[in-house]
Scaffold this active site. Sequence first.
Site, short mmCIF file in Angstrom:
data_model
loop_
_atom_site.label_atom_id
_atom_site.label_comp_id
_atom_site.label_asym_id
_atom_site.label_seq_id
_atom_site.Cartn_x
_atom_site.Cartn_y
_atom_site.Cartn_z
N LYS A 109 31.37 43.68 38.70
CA LYS A 109 31.56 42.55 39.68
C LYS A 109 30.67 41.86 40.43
O LYS A 109 30.30 40.86 40.38
CB LYS A 109 32.78 42.94 40.49
CG LYS A 109 34.20 43.44 39.82
CD LYS A 109 35.28 43.52 40.66
CE LYS A 109 36.55 44.16 39.87
NZ LYS A 109 37.64 44.61 40.80
N SER B 68 43.17 44.03 41.89
CA SER B 68 41.99 43.64 42.89
C SER B 68 42.05 42.03 43.05
O SER B 68 40.78 41.38 43.75
CB SER B 68 40.48 43.81 42.20
OG SER B 68 40.68 43.08 40.88
#
Length: 661
Positions: free
Chosen positions: A610, A567
């Site tokens: 996140k 990511s």
Amino acid sequence: LPYRRSSSHPERERRVIDSLWTLFSDYLRYVNKPSPEILEELHHIDDAGVLADFLASNFLNNFEDRKFLLEEVDSVKRAEKLCNIFEKNIALMELENSIQSKVKYRLQRRQREAYLREQLNTIRGELGMDEDGGEGEEGSEYAKRIAEAELPVEVADKLKAEAAKLAKMPFGSSEASVINNYLDVCLELPWQKYSQDRLDIAAAQKILDEDHDGIEKVKERILEFLSVKQLKQDIKGQILCLVGPPGVGKTSVAKSIARAIGRNFARISLGGIRDEAEIRGHRKTYIGAMPGRIINAVKLAGTSNPVILLDELDKLTTDSHGDPAAALLEVLDGEQNHTFRDHFIELPYDLSSVMFIATANTLDTVPHALLDRLEVIEMSSYTDTEKLSIAKNHLVPKQLSAHGLKKTQCRFTDEGIMLMISGYTRENGVRNLERTVASICRKTAKEIVSGNRKSVRVTPEVVKRFLGPVKYFREQMNDSDEVGIVNGLAWTSLGGELLRVEVSTVQGSGKLELTGNLGDVMKESAKAAVSYIRKHSSELGIDPEFYVKQDVHIHVPEGAVPKDGPSAGVPLCTALVSELTSKTVKRNVAMTGEITLTGRVLPIGGLREKTMAAYKYGCDTVIIPYDNSGDIEELDSEVKEHLKLIPVKNVSEVLRLAVNP
């Protein structure tokens, strides 16, 4: 020649001789009779010393006793010592005779019982009595218990046969003890005993809300189960698996589920189990055999439809004794577990009405075949707001009660709790937060008992005084937009984190240096970003020869912490473009996503954590992969309210949004 007296105390000598004769007469009852000549000679001795010597030489076999007598010079004392020796020997021989008599009696009694049992069996055979209905079995205790118990027909027939076999066995045989144990275990099981489910959805909702804050998915799933149960009573195969990091309340949720639907609760800890027999049980003929943990949990629950928690499913291990995970396949399969056979019970037991709930920290170690039977519900980390609510509603009252404090003696402020959450604990759940609250309560109790204060108001200043300096500091945004610095986002076992990516270039020969304890996946993402930039250098306004003229250094701070995952491609590429074009990146923008060589942005996991990290650190815009647009609905309302979430398909869109012109 006649024997003469040698003592100056004739009266004392006479008493000793009389005692010696009396003891010797008792002694003769336990030893072989001497010859008549010896007895005739003994009657002519009237001296104590001579009599003692004669008796000792003819009737004492122990060398130590003889030596003990010879060391005594005085004749009367020597006779007295011999009396003591005779008394000791007589006591020992009486004890030995008593033991032999008892052993002989017991042997005779057992022989008599065995003989009578053989006669009884012979009489039964002559009368034609069968195993299921003899006169002896009607009086059997087990036969009465089997008749009184509500058992399925197959089970009752099997137990009656075992009880009849037990009635014919000799007393004290090893096989009889095995059958005794088997019958006791089988009769203790709740074969046809069921508890009544509480199908009041409103009451269940209230109980779940009382016990837990958040976890809306879990609550919704339980209410769905109760709704279907109202419409169809015989619904089966409810096997949930709560997956999440430690401390998020998976075990306590299972207890709340049992309380909400009104069922009994039993817990099985699977951590470290490596023997298949722990699940299926041992054969009853083995020494120390016992039923498996599944049957034992049903027995402890007391009903055939309890809630059974299979705790730490991912901690199962395998060795030469079999695979316990494979043994669980039948237990957790709704099409098979209605006839589950434990090796000890050897009878089909219906587990289809049991509600199984499994817990695991990760699904990576759970076999695929077992995972296929589970309905997985993710329990992700709590947000700071949820932790605050949990602390106020559950942790603080619990710890105040545990430490004997009243609410007026120790009052926690929201600011103080938030400082404990952000500065002293770094976790997904609330386990360490509870320990921190307990530490505050202990120090408060000391202050009150010492007489320093009557009450304590737990403010941030008090928290720092009690707990010391702040342990954890959050990454903060830069004061201004900078070149080559991008706010990336990462998921860790402790929740979401802001991952600062820094890029620097210097004149060189085109070396690419990666530091910050990066894993292989992130290194590959960096190489993919470089390849993308080389291909699109003219569009981006970058020198096409940068990869041979400049050395590129990519650094992710906190080098001691390992960092890896698919990511980081988007923030790495953005930081590289910013450095190579000398354009600043917006400091209030965070981003996540992986890139391909063509610049396509791939979806990621852990979006909830996140985005929460971006909100905590003060960002107001988060760039996410377009394929993660569906996950936005599951984000916290607080996050969606304060953050602008922008889905993108290509890295070129990211550069337009994040890099200043």
